[in-house]
Design an enzyme around this catalytic site. Structure first.
Site, PDB file in Angstrom:
ATOM      1  N   HIS A   1       0.841  -1.201   0.000  1.00  0.00           N
ATOM      2  CA  HIS A   1       0.000   0.000   0.000  1.00  0.00           C
ATOM      3  C   HIS A   1       0.876   1.250   0.000  1.00  0.00           C
ATOM      4  CE1 HIS A   1      -3.992  -1.785   1.686  1.00  0.00           C
ATOM      5  NE2 HIS A   1      -3.424  -2.577   0.801  1.00  0.00           N
TER       6      HIS A   1
ATOM      7  N   TYR B   1      -9.104   5.236   7.541  1.00  0.00           N
ATOM      8  CA  TYR B   1      -9.219   5.619   8.946  1.00  0.00           C
ATOM      9  C   TYR B   1     -10.315   6.675   9.025  1.00  0.00           C
ATOM     10  CZ  TYR B   1      -4.837   3.227  10.123  1.00  0.00           C
ATOM     11  OH  TYR B   1      -3.867   2.286  10.338  1.00  0.00           O
TER      12      TYR B   1
ATOM     13  N   PRO C   1      -3.747   0.278  18.945  1.00  0.00           N
ATOM     14  CA  PRO C   1      -3.476  -0.215  17.593  1.00  0.00           C
ATOM     15  C   PRO C   1      -3.622   0.817  16.469  1.00  0.00           C
ATOM     16  CG  PRO C   1      -5.586  -1.041  18.369  1.00  0.00           C
ATOM     17  CD  PRO C   1      -4.965  -0.328  19.518  1.00  0.00           C
TER      18      PRO C   1
ATOM     19  N   LYS D   1       1.423  -0.277  15.061  1.00  0.00           N
ATOM     20  CA  LYS D   1       2.841  -0.378  15.423  1.00  0.00           C
ATOM     21  C   LYS D   1       3.223  -1.623  16.232  1.00  0.00           C
ATOM     22  CE  LYS D   1       4.535   3.155  13.431  1.00  0.00           C
ATOM     23  NZ  LYS D   1       4.307   2.603  12.095  1.00  0.00           N
TER      24      LYS D   1
ATOM     25  N   TYR E   1       4.121   6.365   9.977  1.00  0.00           N
ATOM     26  CA  TYR E   1       3.275   5.221   9.625  1.00  0.00           C
ATOM     27  C   TYR E   1       4.072   4.159   8.860  1.00  0.00           C
ATOM     28  CZ  TYR E   1      -1.034   2.767   8.480  1.00  0.00           C
ATOM     29  OH  TYR E   1      -2.020   1.817   8.379  1.00  0.00           O
TER      30      TYR E   1
HETATM   31  P1  FAD Z   1       2.495 -11.964  21.336  1.00  0.00           P
HETATM   32  O1  FAD Z   1       2.149 -12.031  19.910  1.00  0.00           O
HETATM   33  O2  FAD Z   1       1.473 -11.634  22.336  1.00  0.00           O
HETATM   34  O3  FAD Z   1       3.210 -13.316  21.727  1.00  0.00           O
HETATM   35  C1  FAD Z   1       3.444 -13.710  23.055  1.00  0.00           C
HETATM   36  C2  FAD Z   1       3.367 -15.212  23.129  1.00  0.00           C
HETATM   37  O4  FAD Z   1       3.762 -15.647  24.416  1.00  0.00           O
HETATM   38  C3  FAD Z   1       1.966 -15.731  22.911  1.00  0.00           C
HETATM   39  O5  FAD Z   1       1.964 -16.705  21.882  1.00  0.00           O
HETATM   40  C4  FAD Z   1       1.562 -16.308  24.244  1.00  0.00           C
HETATM   41  O6  FAD Z   1       0.690 -17.420  24.121  1.00  0.00           O
HETATM   42  C5  FAD Z   1       2.908 -16.694  24.812  1.00  0.00           C
HETATM   43  N1  FAD Z   1       2.959 -16.775  26.286  1.00  0.00           N
HETATM   44  C6  FAD Z   1       2.387 -15.949  27.199  1.00  0.00           C
HETATM   45  N2  FAD Z   1       2.682 -16.342  28.440  1.00  0.00           N
HETATM   46  C7  FAD Z   1       3.468 -17.434  28.314  1.00  0.00           C
HETATM   47  C8  FAD Z   1       4.098 -18.310  29.254  1.00  0.00           C
HETATM   48  N3  FAD Z   1       3.976 -18.121  30.577  1.00  0.00           N
HETATM   49  N4  FAD Z   1       4.828 -19.349  28.798  1.00  0.00           N
HETATM   50  C9  FAD Z   1       4.974 -19.541  27.453  1.00  0.00           C
HETATM   51  N5  FAD Z   1       4.394 -18.759  26.525  1.00  0.00           N
HETATM   52  C10 FAD Z   1       3.662 -17.712  26.945  1.00  0.00           C
HETATM   53  N6  FAD Z   1      -1.632  -4.589  16.798  1.00  0.00           N
HETATM   54  C11 FAD Z   1      -1.966  -3.886  15.733  1.00  0.00           C
HETATM   55  O7  FAD Z   1      -1.119  -3.152  15.233  1.00  0.00           O
HETATM   56  N7  FAD Z   1      -3.206  -3.993  15.181  1.00  0.00           N
HETATM   57  C12 FAD Z   1      -4.170  -4.819  15.707  1.00  0.00           C
HETATM   58  O8  FAD Z   1      -5.274  -4.902  15.175  1.00  0.00           O
HETATM   59  C13 FAD Z   1      -3.873  -5.542  16.836  1.00  0.00           C
HETATM   60  N8  FAD Z   1      -4.794  -6.360  17.409  1.00  0.00           N
HETATM   61  C14 FAD Z   1      -4.461  -7.022  18.557  1.00  0.00           C
HETATM   62  C15 FAD Z   1      -5.415  -7.834  19.202  1.00  0.00           C
HETATM   63  C16 FAD Z   1      -5.111  -8.483  20.404  1.00  0.00           C
HETATM   64  C17 FAD Z   1      -6.171  -9.343  21.092  1.00  0.00           C
HETATM   65  C18 FAD Z   1      -3.819  -8.324  20.976  1.00  0.00           C
HETATM   66  C19 FAD Z   1      -3.478  -9.009  22.299  1.00  0.00           C
HETATM   67  C20 FAD Z   1      -2.870  -7.549  20.306  1.00  0.00           C
HETATM   68  C21 FAD Z   1      -3.171  -6.893  19.112  1.00  0.00           C
HETATM   69  N9  FAD Z   1      -2.219  -6.091  18.448  1.00  0.00           N
HETATM   70  C22 FAD Z   1      -2.561  -5.399  17.363  1.00  0.00           C
HETATM   71  C23 FAD Z   1      -0.856  -5.989  18.901  1.00  0.00           C
HETATM   72  C24 FAD Z   1       0.086  -6.967  18.180  1.00  0.00           C
HETATM   73  O9  FAD Z   1      -0.632  -8.099  17.779  1.00  0.00           O
HETATM   74  C25 FAD Z   1       1.188  -7.277  19.168  1.00  0.00           C
HETATM   75  O10 FAD Z   1       1.925  -6.083  19.349  1.00  0.00           O
HETATM   76  C26 FAD Z   1       2.124  -8.425  18.761  1.00  0.00           C
HETATM   77  O11 FAD Z   1       1.441  -9.635  18.845  1.00  0.00           O
HETATM   78  C27 FAD Z   1       3.348  -8.446  19.667  1.00  0.00           C
HETATM   79  O12 FAD Z   1       4.092  -9.622  19.441  1.00  0.00           O
HETATM   80  P2  FAD Z   1       4.841 -10.349  20.622  1.00  0.00           P
HETATM   81  O13 FAD Z   1       5.585 -11.469  19.991  1.00  0.00           O
HETATM   82  O14 FAD Z   1       5.565  -9.375  21.452  1.00  0.00           O
HETATM   83  O15 FAD Z   1       3.690 -10.882  21.592  1.00  0.00           O
HETATM   84  C1  DHB Z   2      -4.923  -3.211  10.890  1.00  0.00           C
HETATM   85  C2  DHB Z   2      -4.785  -3.026  12.241  1.00  0.00           C
HETATM   86  C3  DHB Z   2      -4.443  -1.789  12.719  1.00  0.00           C
HETATM   87  O1  DHB Z   2      -4.288  -1.605  14.029  1.00  0.00           O
HETATM   88  C4  DHB Z   2      -4.247  -0.720  11.861  1.00  0.00           C
HETATM   89  O2  DHB Z   2      -3.938   0.489  12.363  1.00  0.00           O
HETATM   90  C5  DHB Z   2      -4.386  -0.917  10.515  1.00  0.00           C
HETATM   91  C6  DHB Z   2      -4.727  -2.183  10.026  1.00  0.00           C
HETATM   92  C7  DHB Z   2      -5.288  -4.554  10.385  1.00  0.00           C
HETATM   93  O3  DHB Z   2      -5.515  -5.443  11.205  1.00  0.00           O
HETATM   94  O4  DHB Z   2      -5.371  -4.733   9.164  1.00  0.00           O
END
Ligand code: FAD
Ligand code: DHB
Length: 390
Positions: free
Chosen positions: A72, A200, A292, A296, A384
């Site tokens: 995009h 948005y 979100p 980021k 962005y």
């Molecule tokens: P995570 O992806 O959370 O990975 C952490 C992992 O650790 C998980 O698989 C979990 O099961 C595991 N874990 C936890 N505790 C333990 C333990 N004690 N032992 C072993 N494993 C464990 N960001 C956006 O930009 N747009 C979005 O739309 C968006 N939607 C989201 C929706 C939800 C419900 C959540 C929670 C987050 C969302 N985010 C979104 C944020 C984005 O998905 C996260 O920033 C990203 O997943 C971060 O990656 P990570 O690897 O740090 O953590």
């Molecule tokens: C999506 C999620 C976001 O938080 C955003 O700012 C833009 C797109 C997505 O899930 O596609």
């Protein structure tokens, strides 16, 4: 079990770190409390910054991303019955790619397993010990037994609700946080996206976001009150609200289809400093959360572990400690930039205090300024698409 780097959590941060370490010849074990099926199907973020795409490509993970990812070059802002495009690529030379987080996770798991890597699913870390010694231990539960993973370093990539952060003694970490009185209701729908770029939308009833996953699947979000119950949102109510908030431009209509999944996620800003204590390093959502709106979260998680990959490589190759010592300070610079950007996007686009018309006027003035000032639009665009990885 013994390894060089013990990693807690198989999200984007933990898996990418394991992949990067492998490329440097460093062994790691990833412990994940959930099943492989669960983590590969957890629907979350979808926007990859240019730097994240480059990282995936440069480390051999670009094939499916290049085939299926949607590049995009702009986003659309909708407000006050108008629509305005922010031409990101024209303004910055860079672009974003829409590719679901669970696709990144699938690609990383496949690459790790193909390379003989160890990811233990359904293995929950219960506590960490010996972090002040050269041989820390991750205690975990797997197949009904208590086990130990002995390593040189532990990296906590276990998200906001993980255990790693709590292994740091009281008084060491400082927490900075902000909660918001609203949440996002996210849906995945079997409907062809009605547009090519993300929308948005700022609306008097609240924020809405139009995104997508593929030419057949739309991803949409609605601002809802923080304590909202998903049971109160039957599919027809969701579509009606999306129509109200998004169909504000003459002649533009949504494509609707069966809703495949829906969930409500609270919005939070959260940072813990420092991101390291003794032999424990923290990365991704385990140490920082952004609302979100700026897309980021996943990008920050990948940027953290890109730093850690290089830092461990320098330590294992030459005994260098400078990159490991600088990890928290370096990572926090990007983290705080993203915190400010995500807070700013959130404040500009959501319905804030309904009783404060002054606030609404400020939001309109900010949005209008974006549509008239290339300087201001460039600031949005460069944040962005993402500032280059350090
Ligand atoms: P995570 O992806 O959370 O990975 C952490 C992992 O650790 C998980 O698989 C979990 O099961 C595991 N874990 C936890 N505790 C333990 C333990 N004690 N032992 C072993 N494993 C464990 N960001 C956006 O930009 N747009 C979005 O739309 C968006 N939607 C989201 C929706 C939800 C419900 C959540 C929670 C987050 C969302 N985010 C979104 C944020 C984005 O998905 C996260 O920033 C990203 O997943 C971060 O990656 P990570 O690897 O740090 O953590
Ligand atoms: C999506 C999620 C976001 O938080 C955003 O700012 C833009 C797109 C997505 O899930 O596609």
């Amino acid at each position: 079990m013994r390894t060089q780097v013990g990693i807690v959590g198989a999200g984007p941060a933990g898996l990418m770190l394991s992949h990067l370490l492998h490329r440097h010849g460093i062994s790691s074990v990833v412990l994940e409390s959930r099943s492989r099926e669960y983590v590969e199907h957890r629907v979350r973020a979808g926007v990859l910054e240019q730097g994240s795409v480059d990282l995936l490509r440069d480390t051999g993970l670009g094939a499916r991303l290049d085939r299926e990812g949607l590049r995009h070059e702009g986003i659309e802002l909708r407000f006050d019955g108008e629509s305005h495009r922010v031409a990101m690529t024209e303004l910055t030379g860079r672009a974003i790619t829409v590719y679901g987080q669970q696709e990144v996770v699938k690609d990383l798991i496949a690459a790790r397993l193909a390379a003989g890597g160890t990811i233990l699913f359904s293995a929950e870390a219960t506590r960490l010990s010996g972090l002040e010694s050269p041989s820390p231990v991750v205690h975990y539960r797997h197949e009904g037994r208590d086990e130990e993973l002995h390593c040189d370093f532990v990296v906590g990539c276990d998200g906001f609700h993980g255990v790693s952060r709590s292994a740091v003694p009281d008084g060491v970490l400082h927490t900075y946080e902000r909660t918001y009185p609203f949440a996002w209701l996210g849906v995945l729908a079997a409907a062809a996206p009605a547009v090519e770029e993300l929308i948005y939308a700022h609306h008097e009833r609240g924020f809405a976001l139009y995104s997508m996953r593929s030419p057949e699947i739309s991803r949409l979000y609605l601002q809802v009150p923080a304590d909202e119950d998903i049971a109160d949102w039957p599919d027809e109510r969701i579509w009606a609200e999306l129509r109200t908030r998004l169909e504000t431009v003459p002649g533009w209509t949504l494509n609707e289809g069966p809703i495949l999944e829906k969930a409500i996620t609270p919005l939070r800003s959260f940072v813990v400093e420092p991101m390291q204590w003794q032999r424990l390093y923290l990365a991704g959502d385990a140490v920082h959360i952004v609302p979100p709106t700026g897309a980021k979260g996943m990008n920050l998680a990948l940027a953290d572990v890109a730093l850690l990959g290089d830092a461990f490589a320098a330590w294992y190759a030459d005994g260098r400690t400078d990159l490991l010592d600088d990890y928290s300070r370096t990572a926090l610079r990007r983290v705080w930039r993203a915190q400010q950007f995500s807070w700013w996007m959130t404040s500009m686009l959501h319905r804030l205090d309904a009783d404060d018309p002054y606030e609404a006027k400020l939001q309109s003035a900010t949005l209008r300024y974006l549509t008239t000032s290339p300087a201001y639009a460039t600031s949005l665009a460069e944040n962005y698409v993402g500032l280059p990885l350090v």
